[in-house]
Design a protein around this motif. Structure first.
Motif, short mmCIF file in Angstrom:
data_model
loop_
_atom_site.label_atom_id
_atom_site.label_comp_id
_atom_site.label_asym_id
_atom_site.label_seq_id
_atom_site.Cartn_x
_atom_site.Cartn_y
_atom_site.Cartn_z
N ALA A 159 0.80 -1.21 0.00
CA ALA A 159 0.00 0.00 0.00
C ALA A 159 0.84 1.27 0.00
N ILE A 160 2.13 1.17 0.34
CA ILE A 160 2.94 2.38 0.41
C ILE A 160 3.43 2.81 -0.95
N HIS A 161 3.14 2.06 -2.02
CA HIS A 161 3.61 2.44 -3.34
C HIS A 161 2.83 3.65 -3.86
N CYS A 189 8.78 1.73 4.68
CA CYS A 189 8.91 2.89 3.78
C CYS A 189 10.27 2.89 3.09
N CYS A 190 11.30 2.64 3.86
CA CYS A 190 12.65 2.66 3.31
C CYS A 190 12.94 1.46 2.42
N HIS A 204 19.53 2.01 6.50
CA HIS A 204 20.27 0.93 5.84
C HIS A 204 19.44 0.31 4.72
N LEU A 205 18.15 0.16 4.97
CA LEU A 205 17.26 -0.43 3.97
C LEU A 205 17.11 0.49 2.76
N ALA A 206 16.97 1.80 3.01
CA ALA A 206 16.87 2.75 1.90
C ALA A 206 18.14 2.74 1.06
N CYS A 227 6.71 9.03 4.02
CA CYS A 227 7.86 8.91 4.93
C CYS A 227 7.82 10.00 5.99
N GLU A 228 7.51 11.21 5.58
CA GLU A 228 7.47 12.31 6.54
C GLU A 228 6.35 12.12 7.56
#
Length: 205
Positions: A1-3, A35-36, A68-70, A45-46
């Protein structure tokens, strides 16, 4: 859903259920980590960071911070947001002892690498002007065990506990000694930048 396609719906859900940001999944991923990892839009993200800023400092069960994931997956917008949310995270190492910039470099994400490099430089320049907030630690390599362990943050201890539970060898003093070495180099660089700034100011008078 975050796309991208559903981002407005996600913002609505976050407004209706802000508590979702504080609930991890079975791998220790909070909304911030997702998110990341999946490249959420800046607006999401904000909002997530605003609702649960502490998530920027939390390790997953695999010992990864959101940044790290981002960096690993090349997601620029989350990296920009979470660099601001936890500036010191760019100096933190993951389970493979890699900093975010090293992850980005390893994966070939040039834009992320450039972003993190500028962030680190900006943070060090900020430290020149805010020495009292950053602090110069009096603990060094010859200090006692208790003095060294006192340097550990809650995030450090969580990281070490997870490694211990996973059956890994945990050497807290070795970790702190490494931090002291990094801190010494950073203090030297900050002092060098301070002198450069002082020289530049004098020449302009």
């Amino acid at each position: 859903a975050i796309h991208f396609k559903y981002y407005k719906r996600v913002l609505t859900i976050l407004d209706e259920h802000p508590e979702y940001c504080r609930v991890p999944d079975e791998q220790g991923y909070y909304a911030a980590h997702l998110c990341c990892a999946f490249g959420a839009r800046q607006e999401i993200c904000e909002r997530v960071l605003d609702l649960y800023p502490e998530a920027a400092t939390i390790f997953t069960h695999g010992n990864w911070l959101p940044i790290h994931l981002a960096a690993c997956w090349g997601n620029v917008e989350p990296a920009q947001v979470f660099c601001k949310g936890y500036p010191e995270a760019t100096f933190v190492r993951d389970s493979d002892r890699r900093r975010p910039i090293e992850r980005a470099r390893e994966m070939g994400w040039k834009s992320i690498e450039a972003l993190l490099e500028k962030h680190e430089e900006a943070y060090e320049l900020w430290a020149v002007e805010h020495k009292d907030e950053v602090g110069d630690n009096d603990v060094d390599e010859d200090s006692t065990k208790d003095q060294k362990i006192a340097l550990c943050t809650p995030e450090d201890l969580q990281h070490l506990l997870l490694r211990d539970e996973a059956g890994e060898d945990v050497d807290i003093l070795a970790m702190v000694d490494e931090r002291l070495g990094i801190a010494k180099k950073r203090r030297a660089k900050i002092e060098e930048l301070r002198k450069q700034n002082s020289g530049a100011s004098s020449s302009q008078r």
